[in-house]
Each structure stands twice: as structure tokens, then as C-alpha cells.
Write an enzyme that holds these catalytic residues in place. Structure first.
Site, PDB file in Angstrom:
ATOM      1  N   GLU A 212       0.851  -1.195   0.000  1.00  0.00           N
ATOM      2  CA  GLU A 212       0.000   0.000   0.000  1.00  0.00           C
ATOM      3  C   GLU A 212       0.881   1.238   0.000  1.00  0.00           C
ATOM      4  O   GLU A 212       1.991   1.207   0.548  1.00  0.00           O
ATOM      5  CB  GLU A 212      -0.882   0.027   1.244  1.00  0.00           C
ATOM      6  N   ASP A 231      -3.562  -6.518  11.291  1.00  0.00           N
ATOM      7  CA  ASP A 231      -4.455  -5.793  10.389  1.00  0.00           C
ATOM      8  C   ASP A 231      -4.569  -6.471   9.017  1.00  0.00           C
ATOM      9  O   ASP A 231      -5.636  -6.462   8.406  1.00  0.00           O
ATOM     10  CB  ASP A 231      -3.928  -4.355  10.215  1.00  0.00           C
ATOM     11  N   HIS A 236      -6.436 -11.050   5.636  1.00  0.00           N
ATOM     12  CA  HIS A 236      -6.382 -11.025   4.162  1.00  0.00           C
ATOM     13  C   HIS A 236      -5.303 -11.967   3.589  1.00  0.00           C
ATOM     14  O   HIS A 236      -5.573 -12.767   2.702  1.00  0.00           O
ATOM     15  CB  HIS A 236      -6.102  -9.612   3.656  1.00  0.00           C
TER      16      HIS A 236
HETATM   17  C1  BG6 Z   1      -8.183  -3.202   5.623  1.00  0.00           C
HETATM   18  C2  BG6 Z   1      -7.082  -2.730   6.530  1.00  0.00           C
HETATM   19  O1  BG6 Z   1      -8.719  -4.413   6.078  1.00  0.00           O
HETATM   20  O2  BG6 Z   1      -7.678  -3.378   4.305  1.00  0.00           O
HETATM   21  C3  BG6 Z   1      -6.464  -1.455   6.006  1.00  0.00           C
HETATM   22  O3  BG6 Z   1      -7.600  -2.510   7.827  1.00  0.00           O
HETATM   23  C4  BG6 Z   1      -6.017  -1.625   4.568  1.00  0.00           C
HETATM   24  O4  BG6 Z   1      -5.353  -1.053   6.801  1.00  0.00           O
HETATM   25  C5  BG6 Z   1      -7.161  -2.191   3.720  1.00  0.00           C
HETATM   26  O5  BG6 Z   1      -5.640  -0.344   4.067  1.00  0.00           O
HETATM   27  C6  BG6 Z   1      -6.662  -2.553   2.340  1.00  0.00           C
HETATM   28  O6  BG6 Z   1      -7.759  -2.904   1.532  1.00  0.00           O
HETATM   29  P1  BG6 Z   1      -7.715  -2.683  -0.051  1.00  0.00           P
HETATM   30  O7  BG6 Z   1      -8.946  -3.350  -0.546  1.00  0.00           O
HETATM   31  O8  BG6 Z   1      -7.694  -1.196  -0.254  1.00  0.00           O
HETATM   32  O9  BG6 Z   1      -6.441  -3.321  -0.510  1.00  0.00           O
END
Ligand code: BG6
Length: 484
Positions: A212, A231, A236
């Protein structure tokens, strides 16, 4: 044909509701996927918010929807389904009774969505129960974070279980709603060529990486308590790992898929004691440049000292027949060079070279499954350079770009998952046992990281993380496959 439903969002004016849930429902409505007669209730903590709910929601949603999705006339129609309800989540009073009455007069299918901090899940479920809102066809959707460790997750799960049966508890992980993740299943289980080349005989290693560019995004206190491991990895990344590594489920239903995912979690080699230092890297960003902009370091953004990690890399092994000796490298971090989520399956090289001069140019086959920014699947193969008379090998790409192929389609993980919860389809939601198994694997890592000598390593914002992350793969004779 899907039945109309009543969908109650607890935390109806919170960031998640405004940023993700309501825009996703609007998309579903616009695409004709929301059954006629369905209603959405957003609970709010102030009476003024209830009175102005439609304006609050419209203003926020218009900021999050793409310009080409906004159509005032359709939004106006959609507003007819939306209702702001004043409720104090933790206090059972007449407002609960009023909502219960409204629901009784409405649709049989009821979904309660906890877009609230987990600290109030239990009280909120109790109030839903005590006010008589639970009907035979109601279910609850809970958002992460589900706990802080195995023990606290178990406590939350046990509390919710007092009021809802396991098959009525939908634990959401929005990564499972991403279209390419769905496609990963289609790719693996409908194409012979992949499934026959999906094990330690053919595959050298697997990388799963979610990078990110954003930093704290106004969530400092939540994030600093959690860190990247809780987190992003516990949920994920581990879910993606399960989908890549699981055996073919016998059917495409929740029970079969969850059973196979659970077997992967059970086969994960535990990282305990000294294994943690050898197989994990934790980092924290310092000031640097991301996308041409200078950004402050984590501690400056936070405004205090902290040992919380904003980057994690892990070498994991799945001790089963299929994956013996195939490392799975997991990586995630904030303020990295580029926003990207990718699964890379790297194949072994051929065992005998008939192009000795080009042997050095040969790269192994790689299957790249990109979830974002684009949704695409690429296979990197070696081919001949047509511009040369002598044989010269070059890497070439076979590409399926889903973002281009379906350019008019706006994929939205929340839309898919909310529609599934409304249709009572739990296949893409997480079972209590999976949450537990994931925490069992994560807990010893957290424990080892708590030792005072185990501080996160600094990395400049805009880089690919601490050098130790490169070294983790280098000492295995490998490198991260970085986009860009
Ligand atoms: C969330 C986290 O579950 O997923 C965040 O708490 C993160 O910290 C986000 O930024 C990322 O999701 P995506 O779909 O934008 O990759």
C-alpha cells in the site's frame, strides 16, 4: 429469485458505512441486483443525524463513487430504500422496540451488519436479541478485527454465538469479495493446465504480496494497537494463502471450501521461538517520498513513540504432501513504493538446457495473479527473439486483463459480499474455526516480537520495505517480484 430483505447497518454514519457499504448498495441497486422492496437502515447516535441521514449519506457517497456512476435520478430512487434510525447501540430502550416493530412489519430476511468497533459487538447482539429482532431468517455480519489474539477472538466469537447460530454468523474479509480472488478459484479448478501443475513437483515458491502507498489515513489509534500483522496478515494474506494452497473442494459451497481452507491452516508449520527471527521481518516506515510527494515517518504521523510494525514479511511452509518444501513468502506494508496486491506462482526451471548460450537469460515461468490496481492474470513464458537470426531467448507475457475486458463493470468486493449475505450464501465468509486457526499461527509470532530486542526495522517511505525483507529471500537464492 432473491427475496427482498431488511439490512440494518449498526454504525450507519461511520466511515465504513459511508465509504464502502452504502456506495456498494447503490451500485447493486443501479445494476438491478437489489430485490424490489428491500430496505436499508443505518443506525446513528444523534437525532440530528437521523433527521439528515439522506443528506449525510448522499454527500459522503458522491465523494466515493466514480463520476460516471453518479446518476441523480437513480440515486433519488435508491434513497427511497434508505432510512436513518436513531439508536444508542449499548442502551436497550424504546428506540430498539420501535426498530423491532418496523422490522416486524417488513421483510422476513434480516441482516444485521456490525459496522462498529468490536468492543460493542456483544452488547449490540444482546440488544438485537432482547428487543426481539432475531427471526428464523436473520443473520449477522461482523467486520474485522475479530480479536487481538486467539483468546480475545474466541471471547468475541463466543459472545456472538450466544445470540446467533454459527450458520447465521457471516465474518467478512473483503479480500474474498475481490473479483480476481473469485477468478483464482475458477482458474485453478476449471483449467486442467493449472491444476496439474500446482504442487511441489512444478512450483518453486509462491509470493503473496499486498503493498500500500497510504499511511495511517486517520486511523492512528486503531492501527497502532493492531499493526500490520493483525491488520493484514491474520486475515487477508492468510485467506489468500488458503485459496492458493487448498485442495480442490468437492463442491463450490461454504462447507467444502471452509473445510479445505481449514486443512491448510492446520498444516501451516508453526513459527515458534527462534523460528520467528529466522522467518519473519517487521518494519516501520520513516520519512520518504511516495508517488513524488514527501511524507512523514510513522512516528511523526502518530505523534508518539511506538514499536508497532507497518511492514511484515514472512517465510511460511505448509507441511503437507502437495506443498512439501515450497516456501510461501507473504509480505505487506504501508507507505511502500506502489499500491499492488499480487499472488505470484513461480515455477521451477527446466532441468536440461538445450540453449546453452541463453541459459543465463532464461527466467522461470511465473503465473502472476494481480488483484489490484488492475485485475489481471499473466503467465510469463520464455520465447524466441524474432529480431535475431541466432536463437536468443526473451521473456514474454501471456495476459488476461480483466479490468480491460470488463471495462464497464465496476468490481466492488463489498457489493458482492453484501449481496451474498442478503442471499444467505456464506461461501465467501469465514468460519469461526478458521479465525481460531489463523490466530493460533499468529500468536507465537506476536509473542516473539514482544521481546525488547525485537524492534521493527526502519524503511524509507516509498521503498519496498527494510533490507532484511530482501535478505529473507536472497538467502534462499530468490528475489521478490516487484511490480514497477
Ligand atoms: C483493511 C485494513 O482491512 O484493508 C487497512 O484494515 C487496509 O489497513 C485495507 O488499508 C486494504 O484494503 P484494499 O482493498 O484497499 O487493498
Amino acid at each position: 429469485m432473491q427475496k427482498p430483505f431488511d439490512f440494518v447497518i449498526f454504525g450507519g454514519a461511520g466511515d465504513l458505512a459511508l465509504r464502502k457499504l452504502i456506495p456498494a448498495w447503490y451500485r447493486a441497486y443501479r445494476e438491478g441486483q437489489m430485490p424490489k422492496g428491500s430496505r436499508i437502515f443505518g443506525t446513528v447516535r444523534k437525532t440530528e443525524q437521523a433527521e439528515n441521514y439522506l443528506e449525510i449519506v448522499r454527500e459522503a457517497a458522491y465523494g466515493y463513487l466514480r463520476d460516471d456512476e453518479i446518476d441523480n435520478a437513480t440515486w433519488k430512487e435508491f434513497e427511497a430504500c434508505l432510512h436513518g434510525v436513531f439508536i444508542n447501540i449499548t442502551e436497550l430502550d424504546d428506540h430498539w422496540a420501535a426498530l423491532a416493530k418496523t422490522l416486524d412489519e417488513g421483510n422476513e430476511e434480516r441482516i444485521f451488519y456490525m459496522a462498529t468497533p468490536p468492543a460493542v459487538f456483544s452488547q449490540c447482539c444482546k440488544n438485537i436479541h432482547d428487543s426481539g429482532m432475531i427471526s428464523p431468517s436473520s443473520r449477522v455480519v461482523v467486520e474485522k478485527p475479530l480479536g487481538y489474539d486467539a483468546k480475545s477472538a474466541e471471547a468475541i466469537n463466543a459472545e456472538i454465538a450466544q445470540y446467533f447460530e454459527e450458520n447465521a454468523i457471516f465474518r467478512i474479509d473483503h479480500y474474498l469479495g475481490k473479483e480476481t480472488v473469485q477468478n483464482l478459484l475458477a482458474l485453478r479448478f476449471t483449467n486442467c493446465i493449472f491444476e496439474h501443475l500446482w504442487d511441489s513437483k512444478s512450483i518453486d515458491h509462491v509470493e503473496i504480496s499486498i503493498s500500500e502507498t497510504v499511511g495511517l489515513e486517520g486511523r492512528a489509534s486503531f492501527y497502532d494497537d493492531a499493526g500490520a500483522l493483525r491488520d493484514m496478515v491474520q486475515n487477508h494474506l492468510m485467506q489468500l494463502l488458503c485459496l492458493v494452497a487448498m485442495e480442490p473442494p468437492s463442491k463450490l459451497n461454504a462447507d467444502s471450501i471452509r473445510t479445505e481452507k481449514l486443512k491448510v491452516l492446520d498444516a501451516l508449520r508453526p513459527l515458534v521461538g527462534d523460528d520467528v527471527a529466522r522467518n519473519t521481518v517487521r518494519g516501520q516506515y520513516v520519512a520518504g517520498e511516495v508517488g513524488g510527494k514527501q511524507v512523514p515517518g510513522y512516528l511523526d504521523e502518530l505523534g508518539k513513540d511506538s514499536n508497532t510494525e507497518t511492514f511484515v514479511a514472512i517465510r511460511a511452509h505448509i507441511d503437507n504432501w502437495r506443498w512439501s518444501n515450497v516456501p510461501f513468502y507473504l509480505r505487506t506494508g504501508k507507505r511502500l513504493k506502489q499500491r499492488c496486491a499480487e499472488i505470484i506462482i513461480q515455477y521451477k526451471t527446466v532441468t536440461h538446457h538445450i540453449y546453452p548460450e541463453s541459459a543465463g537469460n532464461m527466467i522461470p515461468n511465473r503465473l502472476v495473479i494481480q488483484l489490484q490496481p488492475d485485475e489481471r492474470v499473466q503467465m510469463i513464458v520464455t520465447s524466441n527473439n524474432l529480431e535475431k537470426h541466432e536463437a536468443e531467448l526473451v521473456p514474454s507475457v501471456l495476459s488476461l486483463n480483466l479490468t480491460d475486458k470488463y471495462e464497464k463493470f465496476y468490481s466492488d468486493a463489498y457489493k458482492r459480499l453484501m449481496l451474498d449475505s442478503a442471499a444467505n450464501n456464506p461461501a465467501l465468509f469465514i468460519h469461526r474455526n478458521e479465525v481460531d486457526a489463523a490466530w493460533q499461527w499468529i500468536d507465537p509470532i506476536i509473542e516473539a516480537w514482544q521481546r525488547p530486542e525485537n524492534k521493527p526495522q526502519p524503511y524509507p517511505a516509498g521503498s519496498w520495505g527494510p533490507k532484511a525483507s530482501e535478505d529473507l529471500l536472497k538467502c534462499d537464492g530468490r528475489n521478490w517480484f516487484n511490480v514497477g
